[in-house]
Design an enzyme around this catalytic site. Structure first.
Site, short mmCIF file in Angstrom:
data_model
loop_
_atom_site.label_atom_id
_atom_site.label_comp_id
_atom_site.label_asym_id
_atom_site.label_seq_id
_atom_site.Cartn_x
_atom_site.Cartn_y
_atom_site.Cartn_z
N GLU A 23 33.95 40.02 34.75
CA GLU A 23 34.34 39.04 35.62
C GLU A 23 33.54 37.95 35.90
OE1 GLU A 23 37.09 40.49 38.57
OE2 GLU A 23 36.04 39.10 40.17
N THR A 80 37.72 34.29 38.26
CA THR A 80 38.38 34.23 39.32
C THR A 80 38.92 33.10 40.04
OG1 THR A 80 36.42 33.91 40.69
CG2 THR A 80 36.64 36.13 40.28
N ALA A 128 39.90 30.92 46.91
CA ALA A 128 40.83 31.37 48.02
C ALA A 128 41.70 30.10 48.20
CB ALA A 128 40.10 31.62 49.49
N HIS A 170 42.63 34.85 36.88
CA HIS A 170 42.96 35.44 38.14
C HIS A 170 43.88 34.42 38.79
CE1 HIS A 170 39.71 38.36 38.59
NE2 HIS A 170 39.82 38.08 37.39
N ARG A 198 47.57 38.84 45.23
CA ARG A 198 47.80 38.18 46.47
C ARG A 198 46.96 37.06 46.86
NH1 ARG A 198 47.83 40.44 52.42
NH2 ARG A 198 45.76 40.26 51.90
N ASP A 237 43.31 36.12 49.61
CA ASP A 237 43.24 36.30 51.04
C ASP A 237 43.56 34.89 51.62
OD1 ASP A 237 42.56 38.94 51.40
OD2 ASP A 237 40.67 38.32 50.34
N TYR A 274 43.00 49.78 44.94
CA TYR A 274 42.03 50.01 45.87
C TYR A 274 41.70 51.54 46.19
CZ TYR A 274 42.61 45.24 46.59
OH TYR A 274 42.87 43.78 46.35
N HIS A 283 42.91 49.38 50.77
CA HIS A 283 42.74 47.87 50.99
C HIS A 283 42.71 47.83 52.71
CE1 HIS A 283 44.22 43.74 51.84
NE2 HIS A 283 43.62 43.65 50.75
N LYS A 333 53.78 47.12 42.53
CA LYS A 333 53.12 46.18 41.59
C LYS A 333 53.39 46.65 40.19
CE LYS A 333 48.95 45.77 43.87
NZ LYS A 333 47.77 45.12 44.36
N GLN A 377 39.20 47.64 43.19
CA GLN A 377 37.98 47.27 43.94
C GLN A 377 36.64 48.04 43.66
OE1 GLN A 377 36.40 44.99 45.20
NE2 GLN A 377 38.08 44.30 46.66
N PHE A 385 29.59 41.15 51.06
CA PHE A 385 30.89 41.58 50.10
C PHE A 385 31.75 42.76 50.73
CE2 PHE A 385 29.54 39.40 45.94
CZ PHE A 385 29.69 37.98 46.68
N HIS A 417 35.22 47.65 34.18
CA HIS A 417 35.25 46.01 34.48
C HIS A 417 34.08 45.68 35.36
CE1 HIS A 417 37.44 42.22 35.23
NE2 HIS A 417 37.09 42.38 36.44
P1 FAD Z 1 48.48 43.01 47.55
O1 FAD Z 1 48.69 44.16 46.51
O2 FAD Z 1 49.70 42.00 47.92
O3 FAD Z 1 48.28 43.79 48.89
C1 FAD Z 1 47.84 43.28 50.08
C2 FAD Z 1 47.92 44.14 51.12
O4 FAD Z 1 49.31 44.08 51.70
C3 FAD Z 1 47.50 45.71 51.22
O5 FAD Z 1 47.05 45.96 52.46
C4 FAD Z 1 49.04 46.34 50.65
O6 FAD Z 1 48.96 47.56 51.22
C5 FAD Z 1 50.05 45.46 51.54
N1 FAD Z 1 51.06 45.16 50.80
C6 FAD Z 1 51.28 44.93 49.40
N2 FAD Z 1 52.61 44.95 49.15
C7 FAD Z 1 53.25 44.96 50.18
C8 FAD Z 1 54.69 44.69 50.59
N3 FAD Z 1 55.44 44.40 49.52
N4 FAD Z 1 54.95 44.88 52.20
C9 FAD Z 1 54.07 45.18 52.91
N5 FAD Z 1 52.49 45.36 52.55
C10 FAD Z 1 52.15 45.07 51.37
N6 FAD Z 1 40.72 37.42 45.55
C11 FAD Z 1 40.76 35.98 45.27
O7 FAD Z 1 41.10 35.25 46.15
N7 FAD Z 1 40.73 35.25 43.91
C12 FAD Z 1 40.24 36.24 43.00
O8 FAD Z 1 40.30 35.80 41.88
C13 FAD Z 1 40.25 37.59 43.33
N8 FAD Z 1 40.05 38.57 42.32
C14 FAD Z 1 40.15 39.87 42.68
C15 FAD Z 1 39.78 40.76 41.38
C16 FAD Z 1 40.08 42.38 41.85
C17 FAD Z 1 40.02 43.10 40.48
C18 FAD Z 1 40.15 42.62 43.11
C19 FAD Z 1 40.19 44.20 43.25
C20 FAD Z 1 40.36 42.01 44.02
C21 FAD Z 1 40.39 40.44 43.68
N9 FAD Z 1 40.48 39.61 45.02
C22 FAD Z 1 40.45 38.02 44.74
C23 FAD Z 1 40.82 39.89 46.39
C24 FAD Z 1 42.26 40.13 46.71
O9 FAD Z 1 42.79 38.86 46.58
C25 FAD Z 1 42.31 40.63 47.99
O10 FAD Z 1 41.54 42.05 47.95
C26 FAD Z 1 43.58 40.58 48.66
O11 FAD Z 1 43.55 40.92 50.06
C27 FAD Z 1 44.80 41.51 48.05
O12 FAD Z 1 45.21 41.00 47.00
P2 FAD Z 1 46.25 41.98 46.18
O13 FAD Z 1 46.71 41.39 45.10
O14 FAD Z 1 45.53 43.39 46.01
O15 FAD Z 1 47.30 42.17 47.56
#
Ligand code: FAD
Length: 288
Positions: free
Chosen positions: A14, A45, A48, A74, A104, A106, A142, A146, A162, A173, A213, A263
């Protein structure tokens, strides 16, 4: 853990989009170094709220076209719209990109609207609706839960959403507790989640940065690691030696127990990742 053994191993790196010309040159050098070990792909990546949208695109294209390594952007959906995401998907498809890491993201500070898609499962569903099976879709997992999840069980069910929406594989993570990954895989098996879940690996090179981090993303630095890193202070050489040893052992254990690859979160540096790779004896293999 056994289900994961069935999948081919994937070794990926990455990177983040560089902000300056000097950083761009340094990144080219990093990618050239990493190319020696024939990665399955590199991922880039997404800042945000889409803050690096153009830069992510340029970086992905320059690595895939210019350096001949399959590259995966991403994409995050927070604070974005369906039409913006559609444009990005179209642009990547035109460039021959085959893989996407769907997140998703942040909420960027100062932004108030969450966007049209609330969670990553909705993004995966949207990608499938718009592009069918044109992309291999990766999602995040996670093992240590998470940080915003209501609890571990709900987080697992959200991870499952998902997969049901069409994710092909997942990257976790980073973590330093191998047990957390093994337990996560066992829990996924009980939920009939059948996709490769590749451990995300963060080399240890700088304690202050790692602590920051980890605080943000909810990764646990075990006490026995933290206490030693605290003593090393600014002694980069000792941190590096210790970090490479600890992370190499973690990787070896994960692979021995059947993890379907690794990864690496390289932070645009090749040095520690390559040292770990060589320690694993993977040098010379073609992991792709
Ligand atoms: P989700 O899977 O949507 O989960 C987010 C939270 O919401 C979790 O607590 C989950 O339990 C909850 N949730 C999920 N779906 C639902 C639902 N349908 N209803 C209610 N609650 C729900 N961030 C960036 O900004 N840019 C990047 O390039 C980036 N790359 C990443 C790469 C990896 C491999 C990882 C592990 C993380 C990365 N992140 C990145 C960080 C990531 O965006 C954050 O961890 C973010 O807070 C969650 O993203 P997610 O896709 O896991 O979200």
């Amino acid at each position: 853990m056994n289900s994961q053994r069935a999948y081919p191993k994937s070794f990926s790196f990455e990177l983040f989009p560089p902000k300056t010309e000097a950083a761009e040159l340094a990144l080219k050098n990093t990618v050239a170094q990493l190319r020696q070990i024939n990665p399955s792909y590199c991922s880039v990546t997404f800042g945000a709220g889409g803050s690096t949208r153009e830069k992510t695109f340029e970086t992905v294209v320059s690595i895939q076209e210019g350096m001949g390594i399959a590259c995966a952007p991403h994409i995050s959906c927070i604070a974005s719209t369906r039409s913006h995401i559609r444009e990005m998907l179209d642009a990547y498809r035109e460039q021959g990109i085959k893989r996407i890491v769907a997140l998703r993201g942040d909420m960027p500070s100062g932004m108030l609207t969450t966007g049209e898609l609330r969670y990553a499962n909705e993004l995966v569903e949207f990608i499938r609706q718009e592009t069918g099976n044109d992309f291999h879709v990766e999602v995040a997992g996670y093992p240590e839960v998470h940080p915003q999840a209501a609890n571990a069980e709900k987080d697992l069910l959200n991870f499952k959403r998902k997969v049901e929406a069409g994710a092909d594989s997942a990257i976790t993570q980073y973590f330093y507790n191998a047990e957390a990954y093994f337990r996560f895989i066992d829990d996924c098996e009980k939920q009939n989640i059948n996709i490769p879940i590749v451990p995300g690996i963060m080399p240890i090179t700088n304690y202050t940065q790692l602590a920051r981090f980890s605080e943000l993303c909810g990764a646990d630095i075990p006490r026995w690691i933290r206490k030693r890193l605290e003593v090393f202070g600014d002694d980069r050489v000792t941190i590096r030696t210790f970090g490479i040893d600890v992370v190499s052992k973690l990787c070896r254990r994960l692979l021995e127990q059947g993890a379907p690859g690794l990864h690496f979160y390289t932070l645009n540096q090749s040095d520690a990742t390559l040292a770990i790779w060589h320690n694993l004896g993977l040098h010379g293999n073609n992991p792709a």
